[in-house]
Design a protein around this motif. Structure first.
Motif, PDB file in Angstrom:
ATOM      1  N   HIS A 194       0.836  -1.205   0.000  1.00  0.00           N
ATOM      2  CA  HIS A 194       0.000   0.000   0.000  1.00  0.00           C
ATOM      3  C   HIS A 194       0.871   1.256   0.000  1.00  0.00           C
ATOM      4  O   HIS A 194       0.521   2.259  -0.615  1.00  0.00           O
ATOM      5  N   THR A 195       1.992   1.187   0.691  1.00  0.00           N
ATOM      6  CA  THR A 195       2.913   2.325   0.733  1.00  0.00           C
ATOM      7  C   THR A 195       3.478   2.613  -0.652  1.00  0.00           C
ATOM      8  O   THR A 195       3.711   3.772  -1.006  1.00  0.00           O
ATOM      9  N   ASP A 196       3.674   1.553  -1.435  1.00  0.00           N
ATOM     10  CA  ASP A 196       4.187   1.723  -2.795  1.00  0.00           C
ATOM     11  C   ASP A 196       3.183   2.415  -3.713  1.00  0.00           C
ATOM     12  O   ASP A 196       3.572   2.980  -4.733  1.00  0.00           O
ATOM     13  N   GLN A 197       1.911   2.356  -3.348  1.00  0.00           N
ATOM     14  CA  GLN A 197       0.857   2.977  -4.161  1.00  0.00           C
ATOM     15  C   GLN A 197      -0.086   3.778  -3.258  1.00  0.00           C
ATOM     16  O   GLN A 197      -1.276   3.476  -3.155  1.00  0.00           O
ATOM     17  N   VAL A 232      -5.004   4.529  -1.615  1.00  0.00           N
ATOM     18  CA  VAL A 232      -5.562   4.496  -0.258  1.00  0.00           C
ATOM     19  C   VAL A 232      -5.768   5.933   0.200  1.00  0.00           C
ATOM     20  O   VAL A 232      -4.921   6.796  -0.029  1.00  0.00           O
ATOM     21  N   ARG A 233      -6.886   6.188   0.840  1.00  0.00           N
ATOM     22  CA  ARG A 233      -7.180   7.526   1.357  1.00  0.00           C
ATOM     23  C   ARG A 233      -7.449   7.427   2.854  1.00  0.00           C
ATOM     24  O   ARG A 233      -7.879   6.396   3.357  1.00  0.00           O
ATOM     25  N   ARG A 234      -7.200   8.516   3.535  1.00  0.00           N
ATOM     26  CA  ARG A 234      -7.566   8.608   4.949  1.00  0.00           C
ATOM     27  C   ARG A 234      -9.084   8.660   5.064  1.00  0.00           C
ATOM     28  O   ARG A 234      -9.778   8.944   4.094  1.00  0.00           O
ATOM     29  N   ALA A 235      -9.591   8.415   6.251  1.00  0.00           N
ATOM     30  CA  ALA A 235     -11.039   8.448   6.471  1.00  0.00           C
ATOM     31  C   ALA A 235     -11.622   9.820   6.140  1.00  0.00           C
ATOM     32  O   ALA A 235     -12.763   9.925   5.680  1.00  0.00           O
ATOM     33  N   GLY A 262     -10.611  11.657   3.755  1.00  0.00           N
ATOM     34  CA  GLY A 262     -10.414  11.895   2.331  1.00  0.00           C
ATOM     35  C   GLY A 262      -9.021  12.369   1.961  1.00  0.00           C
ATOM     36  O   GLY A 262      -8.685  12.472   0.791  1.00  0.00           O
ATOM     37  N   GLY A 263      -8.204  12.667   2.952  1.00  0.00           N
ATOM     38  CA  GLY A 263      -6.857  13.156   2.692  1.00  0.00           C
ATOM     39  C   GLY A 263      -5.914  12.047   2.249  1.00  0.00           C
ATOM     40  O   GLY A 263      -6.265  10.863   2.263  1.00  0.00           O
ATOM     41  N   PRO A 264      -4.702  12.432   1.857  1.00  0.00           N
ATOM     42  CA  PRO A 264      -3.718  11.433   1.422  1.00  0.00           C
ATOM     43  C   PRO A 264      -3.294  10.528   2.582  1.00  0.00           C
ATOM     44  O   PRO A 264      -3.241  10.950   3.736  1.00  0.00           O
ATOM     45  N   ALA A 265      -2.994   9.291   2.245  1.00  0.00           N
ATOM     46  CA  ALA A 265      -2.692   8.285   3.270  1.00  0.00           C
ATOM     47  C   ALA A 265      -1.204   8.008   3.432  1.00  0.00           C
ATOM     48  O   ALA A 265      -0.821   7.224   4.300  1.00  0.00           O
ATOM     49  N   GLY A 266      -0.376   8.637   2.631  1.00  0.00           N
ATOM     50  CA  GLY A 266       1.054   8.334   2.645  1.00  0.00           C
ATOM     51  C   GLY A 266       1.699   8.447   4.011  1.00  0.00           C
ATOM     52  O   GLY A 266       2.454   7.563   4.436  1.00  0.00           O
ATOM     53  N   GLU A 267       1.418   9.519   4.724  1.00  0.00           N
ATOM     54  CA  GLU A 267       2.028   9.717   6.041  1.00  0.00           C
ATOM     55  C   GLU A 267       1.558   8.658   7.039  1.00  0.00           C
ATOM     56  O   GLU A 267       2.351   8.132   7.821  1.00  0.00           O
ATOM     57  N   ASP A 268       0.280   8.334   6.990  1.00  0.00           N
ATOM     58  CA  ASP A 268      -0.248   7.310   7.897  1.00  0.00           C
ATOM     59  C   ASP A 268       0.341   5.936   7.584  1.00  0.00           C
ATOM     60  O   ASP A 268       0.656   5.162   8.494  1.00  0.00           O
TER      61      ASP A 268
END
Length: 118
Positions: A61-64, A68-71, A73-79
């Motif tokens: 998931h980190t590679d893409q 994936v979005r945060r709950a 709607g924001g970007p999920a990369g940091e999480d």
């Protein structure tokens, strides 16, 4: 993964029940302690393998991160990065726990109940 989660849930509940059912006033025998140490060694090894599997899946998931979005709607990369770091830390902790469990088992394996004189 669903099978693993279900198995973990059942195992966690079984361990919880077993701990609660244990009478702390009755000391465990050396054999029981040794057997439990062996099982603890096995459990920590399997948990370490599980964390490695989770790290692999999380890494995908980190590679893409755009998939994936945060709950909110924001970007999920940091999480995802935080989750990966936590898995790395957990893996190190489990490696230590496995070593300690193995050493506990090994120490008990060198012991036998004393033969008391009549």
């Amino acid at each position: 993964m669903a099978t693993i989660a279900t198995t973990l849930a059942g195992t966690s509940r079984a361990i919880h029940r077993a701990i609660r059912a244990t009478d702390p006033a009755r000391a465990a025998s050396l054999t029981q302690l040794r057997d439990t140490g062996w099982e603890l060694t096995q459990l920590t090894a399997e948990l370490t393998d599980l964390v490695a599997l989770l790290a692999d899946y999380t890494g995908r998931h980190t590679d893409q991160p755009e998939r994936v979005r945060r709950a909110d709607g924001g970007p999920a990369g940091e999480d995802l990065a935080h989750a990966s770091r936590h898995l790395t830390s957990l893996r190190r902790s489990l490696d230590i726990a496995h070593t300690e469990a193995r050493d506990y088992y090994t120490a008990l394996s060198h012991l036998n109940p004393a033969q008391l004189p009549p």
